[in-house]
Design an enzyme around this catalytic site. Sequence first.
Site, PDB file in Angstrom:
ATOM      1  N   ASP A  66       0.814  -1.219   0.000  1.00 33.33           N
ATOM      2  CA  ASP A  66       0.000   0.000   0.000  1.00 33.33           C
ATOM      3  C   ASP A  66       0.841   1.259   0.000  1.00 33.33           C
ATOM      4  O   ASP A  66       2.035   1.223   0.275  1.00 33.33           O
ATOM      5  CB  ASP A  66      -0.820   0.050   1.292  1.00 33.33           C
ATOM      6  CG  ASP A  66      -2.027  -0.822   1.217  1.00 33.33           C
ATOM      7  OD1 ASP A  66      -2.341  -1.317   0.125  1.00 33.33           O
ATOM      8  OD2 ASP A  66      -2.642  -1.021   2.284  1.00 33.33           O
ATOM      9  N   TYR A 130       7.288 -10.084   6.058  1.00 39.34           N
ATOM     10  CA  TYR A 130       7.114  -8.666   6.368  1.00 39.34           C
ATOM     11  C   TYR A 130       7.682  -8.392   7.748  1.00 39.34           C
ATOM     12  O   TYR A 130       7.621  -9.252   8.633  1.00 39.34           O
ATOM     13  CB  TYR A 130       5.632  -8.294   6.400  1.00 39.34           C
ATOM     14  CG  TYR A 130       4.991  -8.183   5.034  1.00 39.34           C
ATOM     15  CD1 TYR A 130       4.969  -6.955   4.373  1.00 39.34           C
ATOM     16  CD2 TYR A 130       4.409  -9.281   4.416  1.00 39.34           C
ATOM     17  CE1 TYR A 130       4.381  -6.838   3.115  1.00 39.34           C
ATOM     18  CE2 TYR A 130       3.818  -9.168   3.160  1.00 39.34           C
ATOM     19  CZ  TYR A 130       3.811  -7.940   2.516  1.00 39.34           C
ATOM     20  OH  TYR A 130       3.232  -7.823   1.280  1.00 39.34           O
TER      21      TYR A 130
END
EC number: 5.4.99.12
Lengths: 285, 285
Positions: A66, A130
């Site tokens: 994002d 992540y």
Amino acid sequence: GPCRGGMGCGPARYLVFFQYFGTRYSGVMETKSDQALIGVQNYLEKAAEKLGASVPVRFHISSRTDSGVHALCNSAHLDIQRAPGKPHFTGQQLTHSLNCHLRPEPISILSAHRVASTFHARLQALSRTYIYRLLVGCAHPSQVPVFERDLCWAPAGGPLNIPAMQEAAQFLLGTHNFSTFRSLSNEKPLRSPVRTIFQVEIQPSPGFLSHHYEHRGLEFWEVKFRGKSFLYRQVRRMVGALVAVGQGKLAPHHIKELLEIKDALAFPPNTMAPPSGLFLKSVEY
Amino acid sequence: GPCRGGMGCGPARYLVFFQYFGTRYSGVMETKSDQALIGVQNYLEKAAEKLGASVPVRFHISSRTDSGVHALCNSAHLDIQRAPGKPHFTGQQLTHSLNCHLRPEPISILSAHRVASTFHARLQALSRTYIYRLLVGCAHPSQVPVFERDLCWAPAGGPLNIPAMQEAAQFLLGTHNFSTFRSLSNEKPLRSPVRTIFQVEIQPSPGFLSHHYEHRGLEFWEVKFRGKSFLYRQVRRMVGALVAVGQGKLAPHHIKELLEIKDALAFPPNTMAPPSGLFLKSVEY
């Protein structure tokens, strides 16, 4: 046709690894270029235009991120069809040329590898890792070191109960229906909400030059997730819920209950972690 | 006069510690505000204007830094004369207000302390500590991680001989005439070129999130200098000469010879380290 002299005449496919500082971009995926913030992919393809390929080069990104989310390493595949008689680029040549054309954007190609024409960067990824960086000890956002701005999240409200967060994180491990931890998006058709998380870890982490200001009482922590793939905003929602546990707003067993509810609307409001602390660390093949 | 009710009516003097990401500024010192890059001091004084003091607030900076040089912590003193009847700011109030008005610049007040009206931030500093960050292992500048851009120097030309640099650094310790290591500047009257260096250290250092990309073969090193004060560009010239030793362009004993020549023009050309790797770490009182 013009295929002669041992030169490959079809396109060559490459797997490229790249990194970016996400604050300036609308995310990794391509957007219409008339918007205020555009995507990392727009810059990658604009750089690739200057390679002089016979066919426009498209980047097939492996892992969506994002706006405001960073990548230490994301990946993509692309095909390059050169003019007849021109040899294929080596991985090193491709890396170097793309980097020249990407300047001064904070986007950088780490490496490029020739792969089979059937290789697919997204479909063949075995897992994604992540990390989410938390800064603990700031009474106010202005206490975030200037070198760490946009690169961590300093949740308001005092210290975090890390052991409680570690206990809560264990409920996320394994295969679950993560509906509660997915943000709803009307951009994509709904895919299965079942995902598998192989690894969750919460560990102390160095900050940028933080060994030089230990006396300020700031502590960096990293939450690491490795999974085959993740739902839309799943990592930021999981981190937000773990921080709520660290703040005593939720108990560790509430994470298990949130999983069992299987409803995105049951996620506690205003709990999702902001994009600034999130880094795609690696894509594994 | 309006001095009543236990309110101090003279100005209050403060010592403030502050940090900044130097890439966007012409240096720490104030410049004419019509230039493309202006000084950190301009922003500090613009923020202080909004405190509503009766007399314009001047920052007396303790330690000059050049354009592109960063500070983990610099210091200054300033006087604030409030309107009659208004109590003096506490250190915390001053820190908070200035930080509100400094946004979104990458400049941040770390703390503010009430001091005697005779206190002088520059003259009373006992020492300054600088660190210089080197990145070793990049074949090309594009290999500098995007998160480290403007925050280190990656000298071209392969690995550095660190033990040779450490040997050479010992010649800089102590009191010397540093004329060879000063850049000539016509802005300031020539002061004595004799300076004392209390400490020199060359140590491995973590990079930003570099524990996540150890396999890329990048290594960060820090060169640390502590001294009472430094000449114009002395640290960058010393680091540049040490890197030349690390590259085998100079032998360690050449550092001693450069000191003995006492001539700025004898400094090897194109050897000064760039500003991007330099950080003022602290000012000691």
